[in-house]
Design a protein around this motif. Structure first.
Motif, PDB file in Angstrom:
ATOM      1  N   PRO A  85       0.806  -1.231   0.000  1.00 21.17           N
ATOM      2  CA  PRO A  85       0.000   0.000   0.000  1.00 21.17           C
ATOM      3  C   PRO A  85       0.836   1.278   0.000  1.00 21.17           C
ATOM      4  O   PRO A  85       0.273   2.380   0.012  1.00 21.17           O
ATOM      5  CB  PRO A  85      -0.811  -0.104   1.307  1.00 21.17           C
ATOM      6  N   VAL A  86       2.164   1.177   0.005  1.00 20.00           N
ATOM      7  CA  VAL A  86       3.016   2.367   0.068  1.00 20.00           C
ATOM      8  C   VAL A  86       2.834   3.226  -1.179  1.00 20.00           C
ATOM      9  O   VAL A  86       2.770   2.714  -2.309  1.00 20.00           O
ATOM     10  CB  VAL A  86       4.502   1.958   0.212  1.00 20.00           C
ATOM     11  N   ALA A  87       2.754   4.534  -0.967  1.00 17.49           N
ATOM     12  CA  ALA A  87       2.614   5.482  -2.082  1.00 17.49           C
ATOM     13  C   ALA A  87       3.970   5.671  -2.745  1.00 17.49           C
ATOM     14  O   ALA A  87       4.748   6.555  -2.385  1.00 17.49           O
ATOM     15  CB  ALA A  87       2.083   6.824  -1.575  1.00 17.49           C
ATOM     16  N   ALA A  88       4.281   4.811  -3.696  1.00 20.02           N
ATOM     17  CA  ALA A  88       5.543   4.874  -4.431  1.00 20.02           C
ATOM     18  C   ALA A  88       5.241   4.840  -5.919  1.00 20.02           C
ATOM     19  O   ALA A  88       4.209   4.304  -6.336  1.00 20.02           O
ATOM     20  CB  ALA A  88       6.444   3.697  -4.052  1.00 20.02           C
ATOM     21  N   PRO A  89       6.111   5.423  -6.762  1.00 25.12           N
ATOM     22  CA  PRO A  89       5.898   5.310  -8.206  1.00 25.12           C
ATOM     23  C   PRO A  89       5.789   3.843  -8.612  1.00 25.12           C
ATOM     24  O   PRO A  89       6.486   2.983  -8.069  1.00 25.12           O
ATOM     25  CB  PRO A  89       7.164   5.957  -8.784  1.00 25.12           C
ATOM     26  N   GLN A  90       4.907   3.561  -9.560  1.00 26.96           N
ATOM     27  CA  GLN A  90       4.675   2.183  -9.992  1.00 26.96           C
ATOM     28  C   GLN A  90       5.701   1.776 -11.045  1.00 26.96           C
ATOM     29  O   GLN A  90       5.699   2.292 -12.159  1.00 26.96           O
ATOM     30  CB  GLN A  90       3.262   2.046 -10.552  1.00 26.96           C
ATOM     31  N   LEU A  91       6.579   0.847 -10.662  1.00 24.04           N
ATOM     32  CA  LEU A  91       7.584   0.348 -11.593  1.00 24.04           C
ATOM     33  C   LEU A  91       6.910  -0.480 -12.680  1.00 24.04           C
ATOM     34  O   LEU A  91       6.048  -1.312 -12.403  1.00 24.04           O
ATOM     35  CB  LEU A  91       8.596  -0.514 -10.848  1.00 24.04           C
ATOM     36  N   VAL A  92       7.325  -0.256 -13.940  1.00 19.08           N
ATOM     37  CA  VAL A  92       6.804  -1.035 -15.069  1.00 19.08           C
ATOM     38  C   VAL A  92       7.800  -2.128 -15.447  1.00 19.08           C
ATOM     39  O   VAL A  92       7.457  -3.305 -15.538  1.00 19.08           O
ATOM     40  CB  VAL A  92       6.509  -0.122 -16.278  1.00 19.08           C
ATOM     41  N   ALA A  93       9.039  -1.736 -15.670  1.00 18.60           N
ATOM     42  CA  ALA A  93      10.085  -2.687 -16.053  1.00 18.60           C
ATOM     43  C   ALA A  93      11.436  -2.025 -15.826  1.00 18.60           C
ATOM     44  O   ALA A  93      11.534  -0.794 -15.792  1.00 18.60           O
ATOM     45  CB  ALA A  93       9.937  -3.107 -17.518  1.00 18.60           C
ATOM     46  N   ALA A  94      12.485  -2.836 -15.676  1.00 18.02           N
ATOM     47  CA  ALA A  94      13.804  -2.286 -15.396  1.00 18.02           C
ATOM     48  C   ALA A  94      14.888  -3.101 -16.083  1.00 18.02           C
ATOM     49  O   ALA A  94      14.761  -4.322 -16.228  1.00 18.02           O
ATOM     50  CB  ALA A  94      14.061  -2.263 -13.892  1.00 18.02           C
ATOM     51  N   GLN A  95      15.951  -2.419 -16.508  1.00 18.28           N
ATOM     52  CA  GLN A  95      17.159  -3.094 -16.998  1.00 18.28           C
ATOM     53  C   GLN A  95      18.231  -2.887 -15.941  1.00 18.28           C
ATOM     54  O   GLN A  95      18.755  -1.781 -15.789  1.00 18.28           O
ATOM     55  CB  GLN A  95      17.629  -2.505 -18.331  1.00 18.28           C
ATOM     56  N   ILE A  96      18.531  -3.933 -15.197  1.00 15.65           N
ATOM     57  CA  ILE A  96      19.522  -3.801 -14.132  1.00 15.65           C
ATOM     58  C   ILE A  96      20.716  -4.740 -14.309  1.00 15.65           C
ATOM     59  O   ILE A  96      21.726  -4.592 -13.625  1.00 15.65           O
ATOM     60  CB  ILE A  96      18.886  -4.031 -12.747  1.00 15.65           C
ATOM     61  N   ALA A  97      20.612  -5.689 -15.230  1.00 13.63           N
ATOM     62  CA  ALA A  97      21.692  -6.674 -15.387  1.00 13.63           C
ATOM     63  C   ALA A  97      22.864  -6.114 -16.181  1.00 13.63           C
ATOM     64  O   ALA A  97      23.979  -6.615 -16.081  1.00 13.63           O
ATOM     65  CB  ALA A  97      21.164  -7.938 -16.065  1.00 13.63           C
TER      66      ALA A  97
END
Length: 337
Positions: A85-97
């Protein structure tokens, strides 16, 4: 209109489109790419594709040593908070590798009060008062999240014990700057000693934002609700009450941007009603925040002596540091009791 030539942080939109295709996101041309202004050196670009809006966040073109790692951590935090329930931006996808590290998030439907107040907030003092309480409520919500959603994140063991030595060491390191005569901060040693003597005996580890204040909050257009807590790059697993102390230490009920905010005691009481954490040592957390922030700001004052920062900025921040240590004295004297 082609986005390929728009100056938006030298983003390779062709490569981005191919990567989005591989993630199974809606296809089509990328349109409407515009820079997003924010209090960060990271590049943020808003655009649309396949009828869906996105914000891309990536390191600056000339990345600093830890830029990619910071974005990796941020993406990991947002992924962990996505189903809470935290009010944080909603992540869609990430390139972290691989590098450059970047992520896509949904745009936040809200405004930052440091850039001005819209209606109805501007003319409704009850909404502005409630904004402060909602800021405390959003922080309490974060404090309820099980830190197990971020395994191996941070070092909660001994977290509070490390704080005073950590920041005194930081202050000592400024002595390496040419011309800096050393800290002239009344109450420095007294504050450090008080913090050491009054160290809370125990705490329950949780997720900390790390820089929780009004400039890192976005509010809903139609009322006082916190739409999103932003800039998670300082996030760690530690003592969430450090965030509450930080908010209290930086709190200005007569804030020029949001006049009519609640007093610190009311914020603390509101947080306490929503949390099962022990707030009996809240004065320690507020003093710790003044101590840490004052030392951080003194770094610019020291760099100004060495010609690495403008003198007027260094003088201004030194004055702010002195004010923070005066505020620490007030908290040590029971201002929050």
């Amino acid at each position: 209109m082609s986005t390929t030539h728009i100056d938006v942080g030298a983003v390779d939109f062709d490569a981005l489109g191919a990567w989005m295709d591989a993630q199974g996101l809606p296809g089509g041309p990328i349109t409407g790419a515009t820079p997003v202004q924010g209090g960060t050196q990271n590049v943020m670009v808003r655009f649309e594709r396949g009828g869906r809006p996105y914000v891309l966040r990536r390191p600056p073109l000339h990345a600093r040593a830890k830029s990619n790692e910071v974005l990796r951590r941020e993406a990991r935090v947002l992924a962990a908070l996505r189903d809470t329930p935290v009010a944080a931006p909603q992540l869609v996808a990430a390139q972290i590798a691989e590098e450059p590290v970047f992520y896509l998030m949904e745009p936040v439907d809200g405004f930052n009060p440091s850039t001005g107040l819209p209606e109805p907030h501007a003319s409704d003092v009850a909404i502005r008062h409630r904004m402060g309480l909602e800021a405390a409520a959003a922080l309490a919500e974060l404090g309820r999240v099980d830190p197990a959603v971020l395994p191996g994140f941070g070092r909660p063991e001994g977290f509070l014990e490390r704080q005073v030595p950590r920041w005194l060491k930081e202050l000592d390191s400024y002595g390496e700057l040419d011309g800096y005569p050393g800290p002239d901060i009344p109450g420095l040693r007294e504050t450090a000693d008080w913090l050491t003597r009054h160290l809370p005996k125990t705490f329950t580890p949780g997720i900390m934002h790390g820089d929780y204040h009004f400039a890192n909050l976005m509010f809903a257009w139609d009322g006082p609700r916190v739409a999103a807590i932003v800039d998670w790059e300082m996030c760690t697993i530690g003592d969430p009450l450090v965030d509450l102390g930080w908010m209290v230490a930086m709190w200005q009920p007569g804030n020029n941007h949001v006049p009519g905010l609640p007093q610190p005691k009311e914020l603390i009481a509101y947080y306490a009603a929503l949390s099962d954490r022990d707030l009996s040592s809240i004065d320690w957390y507020a003093v710790m925040a003044c101590f840490k922030l004052g030392i951080v700001l003194e770094g610019t004052h020291a760099r100004a002596f060495a010609g690495k920062a403008p003198k007027d900025i260094g003088d201004l921040l030194h004055a702010t540091t002195l004010g923070l240590f005066e505020r620490a004295q007030e908290f040590m004297g029971g201002a929050l009791d």
